[in-house]
Scaffold this active site. Structure first.
Site, mmCIF file in Angstrom:
data_model
loop_
_atom_site.group_PDB
_atom_site.id
_atom_site.type_symbol
_atom_site.label_atom_id
_atom_site.label_comp_id
_atom_site.label_asym_id
_atom_site.label_seq_id
_atom_site.Cartn_x
_atom_site.Cartn_y
_atom_site.Cartn_z
ATOM 1 N N SER A 132 -11.455 7.579 -0.423
ATOM 2 C CA SER A 132 -10.664 8.273 -0.689
ATOM 3 C C SER A 132 -11.005 9.726 -0.932
ATOM 4 O O SER A 132 -11.496 10.419 0.168
ATOM 5 C CB SER A 132 -9.645 7.734 -1.883
ATOM 6 O OG SER A 132 -8.498 8.442 -2.039
ATOM 7 N N ASP A 229 -1.993 1.659 4.459
ATOM 8 C CA ASP A 229 -2.427 2.616 3.619
ATOM 9 C C ASP A 229 -1.272 3.372 3.309
ATOM 10 O O ASP A 229 -0.679 4.184 4.203
ATOM 11 C CB ASP A 229 -3.458 3.506 4.105
ATOM 12 C CG ASP A 229 -4.128 4.420 3.088
ATOM 13 O OD1 ASP A 229 -3.265 4.626 2.062
ATOM 14 O OD2 ASP A 229 -5.222 4.677 3.215
ATOM 15 N N HIS A 259 -4.709 1.175 0.904
ATOM 16 C CA HIS A 259 -5.523 2.351 0.848
ATOM 17 C C HIS A 259 -7.082 2.124 0.346
ATOM 18 O O HIS A 259 -7.929 2.504 0.728
ATOM 19 C CB HIS A 259 -4.902 3.285 -0.054
ATOM 20 C CG HIS A 259 -5.736 4.372 -0.537
ATOM 21 N ND1 HIS A 259 -6.086 5.448 0.561
ATOM 22 C CD2 HIS A 259 -6.126 4.939 -1.753
ATOM 23 C CE1 HIS A 259 -6.919 6.288 -0.049
ATOM 24 N NE2 HIS A 259 -6.624 6.210 -1.020
#
Length: 285
Positions: A132, A229, A259
């Site tokens: 991320s 996601d 995600h």
């Protein structure tokens, strides 16, 4: 423009050593490394765990407000240990067991953390694995320390994310956030159900945005992203692939992936990807 390969769920081959590792770890990940702390002049102490081993090493970069104690970070530690390669995971300033408060930090603060780790805590070329927000930081680190970074693996890479997401808000919402000095962002990743992100964080992050033009990264890049996601659109990884100068770029899309890509099959794919890069880099040497 970078060469782009899009791969759907699955992998072309399962190496024997990877299969053996997965079989041995099926009862759960067992990490024996103790947490260490490193002092820095005029900066908070950083907490980290390190496994010594061969090059290229692997460094894991957690996501926003996340820590080095996650499933992916632990699984990668055990995998690198099984291969005899070095591995390091750490907590950013203000996160986990590192000093300070994360609400007082900026993206620039965490970029300095990553560069310190590369400069002081590891030796030789490293494969950076960024989850991320860690995917954004890995690219910034590769730009700043190209001689230290052998390859990049992004997981739900959130490049420019908070800046892009804030600018996409309705005008009245942005105005309210400006007046309050913070943006309240809904999340399922903490008990409060929201992230309270200061406008100072957003404004500082604008200085680190890199999707506006070519990204001067030339090492191998692998970008894993879930099609489901709901936090960072998968097309962000496509944008990164198009903009990096590297000609060795794969985008790997998970049809059912969320995600965090922290399910067993997701972690298996991450392990395969890193194993493939280690083989590639070792062969090149």
């Amino acid at each position: 423009m970078a060469a782009l390969v899009v791969r759907w769920r699955g992998w072309s081959a399962v190496r024997r050593k990877v299969a053996l590792f997965l079989a041995q770890s099926s009862g759960g990940i067992r990490c024996k490394s103790s947490i260490q702390y490193v002092s820095r002049p005029d900066l908070p102490k950083l907490a980290y765990q390190k496994v010594k081993g061969k090059s290229p090493g692997v460094v894991f970069l957690p996501g926003f407000a996340s820590t080095m104690a996650g499933q992916k970070a632990e699984a990668l530690q055990e995998f690198c240990r099984s291969l005899g390669h070095s591995y390091l995971r750490f907590d950013y300033t203000g996160c986990g067991t590192s000093e300070s408060q994360w609400t007082e930090c900026t993206l620039g603060t965490w970029k300095k953390d990553v560069l310190f780790v590369l400069d002081e805590l590891v030796e030789g070329p490293q494969i950076l694995v960024g989850s991320s927000l860690g995917g954004w930081l890995m690219l910034l680190a590769a730009i700043a320390r190209p001689e230290k970074v052998a390859a990049l693996v992004g997981i739900g890479t959130a490049v420019d994310h908070f800046v892009t997401a804030f600018k996409a808000l309705p005008l009245e919402v942005k105005k309210e956030a400006e007046e309050k000095g913070e943006w309240t962002l809904a999340t399922k990743y903490n008990e409060e159900g929201v992230y309270r992100i200061s406008m100072d964080f957003i404004r500082e992050a604008e200085n680190h945005c890199i999707l506006q033009g070519p990204i001067p990264v030339t090492c191998p890049v692998r970008l894993l992203h879930g099609l489901k996601d709901q936090d960072v659109p998968w097309h962000v990884s496509m944008q990164v692939a198009e903009r990096v100068l590297s000609t060795d770029v794969d985008v790997i899309l998970r049809k059912e992936g969320q995600h965090r890509l922290s399910e067993k099959e997701d972690i298996k794919l991450i392990v395969y990807t890193i194993d493939d890069l280690i083989d590639k880099l070792t062969t090149l040497v």
